[in-house]
Write a protein that holds these residues in place. Structure first.
Motif, PDB file in Angstrom:
ATOM      1  N   GLY A   1       0.795  -1.223   0.000  1.00 52.93           N
ATOM      2  CA  GLY A   1       0.000   0.000   0.000  1.00 52.93           C
ATOM      3  C   GLY A   1       0.824   1.267   0.000  1.00 52.93           C
TER       4      GLY A   1
ATOM      5  N   THR B   1      -4.305  -3.159  -0.331  1.00 48.23           N
ATOM      6  CA  THR B   1      -5.605  -3.823  -0.229  1.00 48.23           C
ATOM      7  C   THR B   1      -6.779  -2.895  -0.507  1.00 48.23           C
ATOM      8  OG1 THR B   1      -5.655  -3.352   2.159  1.00 48.23           O
ATOM      9  CG2 THR B   1      -4.737  -5.466   1.463  1.00 48.23           C
ATOM     10  N   LYS B   2      -6.537  -1.578  -0.529  1.00 48.12           N
ATOM     11  CA  LYS B   2      -7.634  -0.624  -0.691  1.00 48.12           C
ATOM     12  C   LYS B   2      -7.460   0.310  -1.879  1.00 48.12           C
ATOM     13  CE  LYS B   2      -9.758  -2.009   3.050  1.00 48.12           C
ATOM     14  NZ  LYS B   2     -11.080  -2.682   2.987  1.00 48.12           N
ATOM     15  N   GLY B   3      -6.540  -0.005  -2.764  1.00 46.95           N
ATOM     16  CA  GLY B   3      -6.299   0.883  -3.897  1.00 46.95           C
ATOM     17  C   GLY B   3      -6.108   0.129  -5.195  1.00 46.95           C
TER      18      GLY B   3
ATOM     19  N   SER C   1     -16.989   1.809  -6.429  1.00 46.30           N
ATOM     20  CA  SER C   1     -15.741   1.293  -5.850  1.00 46.30           C
ATOM     21  C   SER C   1     -15.974   0.375  -4.657  1.00 46.30           C
ATOM     22  CB  SER C   1     -14.854   2.464  -5.430  1.00 46.30           C
ATOM     23  OG  SER C   1     -15.561   3.301  -4.518  1.00 46.30           O
ATOM     24  N   SER C   2     -17.092   0.563  -3.956  1.00 49.39           N
ATOM     25  CA  SER C   2     -17.351  -0.274  -2.780  1.00 49.39           C
ATOM     26  C   SER C   2     -17.501  -1.740  -3.155  1.00 49.39           C
ATOM     27  CB  SER C   2     -18.614   0.214  -2.063  1.00 49.39           C
ATOM     28  OG  SER C   2     -19.729   0.169  -2.944  1.00 49.39           O
TER      29      SER C   2
ATOM     30  N   GLY D   1     -14.068  -2.908  -2.952  1.00 50.05           N
ATOM     31  CA  GLY D   1     -13.355  -2.474  -1.762  1.00 50.05           C
ATOM     32  C   GLY D   1     -12.241  -1.497  -2.021  1.00 50.05           C
ATOM     33  N   VAL D   2     -12.462  -0.517  -2.906  1.00 49.62           N
ATOM     34  CA  VAL D   2     -11.428   0.430  -3.309  1.00 49.62           C
ATOM     35  C   VAL D   2     -11.681   1.795  -2.688  1.00 49.62           C
ATOM     36  CG1 VAL D   2     -10.454   1.685  -5.273  1.00 49.62           C
ATOM     37  CG2 VAL D   2     -10.936  -0.758  -5.459  1.00 49.62           C
ATOM     38  N   LYS D   3     -10.621   2.415  -2.158  1.00 45.62           N
ATOM     39  CA  LYS D   3     -10.721   3.747  -1.573  1.00 45.62           C
ATOM     40  C   LYS D   3      -9.915   4.792  -2.326  1.00 45.62           C
ATOM     41  CE  LYS D   3     -11.657   2.199   3.165  1.00 45.62           C
ATOM     42  NZ  LYS D   3     -11.224   2.282   4.597  1.00 45.62           N
TER      43      LYS D   3
END
Length: 583
Positions: A258, A451-453, A481-482, A485-487
């Motif tokens: 990340g 894990t979130k991008g 994006s949800s 699981g993307v922020k």
């Protein structure tokens, strides 16, 4: 920006050497070959000087080592000087052997012939002997390894090239006749002309025009340079990414992926990897044209980055490669700079934070209108992980992606994975776009950023599809994006973004405006401005990316190596090797 050679940071890039005497001695043959090469070049241009040097070497006088007036000898001297400057051990062996043989021949001529009566010959021998002594004293400075296959390749190039050159030369001499010389005389003339620049006066039965002599000379010069190139090529890089290396890198990415949006691109299988002594960090790179080209930040624990960087730099020194890094972040660039590399800002990466993104407001009016227009045309998207795509559907996506590719060359190195649909990349995200008739019109592929991008890898579209399709797909990904699981999403890289932005402002200085105008001009062929504008419409966060290099003089070679690695320049395949082409 650039450090002097005496700075502490610069000394960190240099290998440990034995003594000041060895360092200074090693510089003598380098400068001698440069000076002699320049003199040979001048003599090649000046007929009177060339005749004088030829007279000395063909009469009772002889000149110092490598002072043999002409373009071929100039090219050989300059090339050997360059190879010695890069500390190549093979160049040291070659120069030592040549100058040693020349000194032995000079001493033999002085002792057993009448040449000793001429002071010029003693001076020539003394100069050549001094070069030999300094070359031997500087032995330990020439540490760079060569490729073991180089001598064999050079012999092949010499044999095949000489045969072709003699054949072509003999054909030319025969074609420009008539003359009374037989085939053996013609072949002998061509061979001697290539080796000694013999004049046609020695072959009165031949009538050879000047342009044929010149053609034979240029052919011999090209052959000489090819042989030297093959003999002194840099060695191959380490073996390309193995399954074990890839597994270790994936483990590092799981824990630290990340931190850098380009981290996943380290898994390209045309790269090599070198780990820190602790194994907690790694630098991935490719050797291209004598440049050890890394990309992005080191992978792994930040505290272990210095160990990986030091190991990478040590390998570059050992093989006389130029170290360079493309696309390092500010944090990574800072760590690289502590190890002696200088930084140059390349551009900015566009990062969209999903929670802060909105289509509201006047600034987003154009994007909003384009999105609504494509949506009214009946286009829809499907967003899913690669692992969730059935094998049959993935085969169709791969086929369409190949059809829509612009050209046969797969471009990308620092910000592209170079493959699509590999089972090992199941966590990558695919965005598919279908028209109202459920026909596939475009696709985007993103690689994981922790894990979130997500980080954009590949964009392909049907050229006959609706304008604004890519914007529609990116916005659909952000808005949905949800589901994956993307922020945060990293989009394209905008080279020289600050120049376009600041150069268009009121009160921009003349230098900045000229620089912007130049970039606009080159944007006609390369997508420089269009990439900036395509990213700017999302109102992203701009993250600067840097080029790291050892010294300014290396920038042209680094630029060429980068262009080759990214697929914009394709070298000839004559001497190419897997993993980066010819060195």
């Amino acid at each position: 920006m650039t450090n002097t050679d005496n700075s502490p940071r610069r000394r960190e890039l240099l290998p440990r050497r034995c003594s000041k005497l060895a360092r200074r001695s090693a510089a003598v043959p380098v400068w001698y070959l440069r000076v002699v090469g320049a003199l040979n070049l001048v003599c090649g241009v000046s007929i009177s000087l060339r005749n004088q040097v030829d007279h000395h070497n063909s009469g009772q006088y002889f000149t110092p080592f490598m002072f043999f007036a002409g373009f071929s000898s100039a090219a050989a001297a300059i090339f050997l000087g360059m190879m010695l400057r890069r500390r190549k051990n093979a160049a040291w062996i070659t120069v030592t052997g040549l100058v040693g043989g020349y000194v032995a021949l000079s001493v033999w001529a002085l002792c057993y012939h009448d040449y000793s009566q001429h002071p010029f010959n003693w001076a020539s021998t003394a100069v050549s002997l001094a070069v030999l002594v300094f070359t031997v004293l500087g032995r330990r400075e020439f540490y760079a390894k060569g490729d073991r296959t180089n001598p064999l390749l050079a012999s092949y190039v010499l044999g095949a090239g000489a045969a072709i050159a003699v054949l072509v030369g003999t054909t030319l001499v025969t074609a420009v006749g008539p003359d009374k010389a037989d085939v053996n005389d013609r072949i002998m003339f061509v061979v001697l002309r290539m080796v000694t620049l013999i004049r046609t006066d020695d072959f009165p039965q031949l009538h050879v025009p000047h342009w044929v002599d010149l053609s034979i000379n240029l052919t011999s010069l090209a052959l000489l340079l090819l042989v030297l190139y093959a003999l002194f090529r840099s060695p191959r890089g380490k073996e390309l990414l193995s399954e074990e290396d890839e597994g270790r890198l994936r483990s590092l990415l799981e824990r630290h992926g990340g931190r850098d949006s380009l981290g996943y691109f380290a898994l390209r299988r045309d790269k090599s990897v070198i780990f820190s002594p602790s194994g907690k960090a790694a630098v991935t790179y490719r050797e291209v044209g004598g440049v050890s080209l890394a990309s992005g930040d080191p992978i792994g624990d930040v505290e272990a980055w210095p160990g990986a960087i030091e190991a990478w730099l040590a390998e570059a020194r050992e093989h006389a490669w130029i170290p360079a890094v493309m696309g390092a972040s500010e944090e990574g660039g800072t760590v690289y700079a502590r190890h002696g590399l200088d930084a140059l800002e390349l551009g900015d990466e566009a990062v969209v934070e999903v929670a802060e993104f909105t289509l509201e407001g006047r600034a987003m009016r154009g994007v909003r209108q384009a999105y609504n227009r494509v949506q009214r045309a009946g286009y829809t998207t499907v967003v899913r992980r690669h692992a969730d795509i059935p094998e049959e559907e993935m085969a169709v996506l791969l086929e369409r992606a190949d059809q829509w590719r612009d050209g046969q060359t797969e471009r990308g190195f620092s910000m592209a994975l170079g493959r699509l649909g590999d089972p090992a990349d199941g966590q990558c995200v695919m965005v598919e776009c279908y028209d109202g008739e459920k026909k596939l019109r475009a696709l985007l592929s993103f690689v994981p950023w922790g894990t979130k991008g997500l980080s954009l890898d590949l964009m392909r579209r049907d050229r006959n599809s609706e304008n604004g399709l890519m914007e529609f797909m990116v916005l659909d990904l952000i808005q949905n994006s949800s589901a994956v699981g993307v922020k945060r999403v990293s989009l394209n890289f905008a080279m020289f973004r600050s120049v376009f932005e600041r150069g268009a402002r009121l009160g921009a200085g003349p230098v900045l405006r000229m620089w912007r105008a130049a970039l606009l001009f080159f944007s006609r062929w390369w997508q420089i401005e269009s990439l900036y504008r395509a990213n700017a419409k999302y109102r992203p966060i701009w993250e600067p990316r840097y080029l790291l290099f050892d010294k300014s003089a290396s920038l042209p070679r680094i630029g060429l190596a980068s262009a080759r690695a990214e697929g914009f320049v394709t070298p000839p395949s004559l001497l190419s090797r897997r993993g980066g082409g010819p060195r």
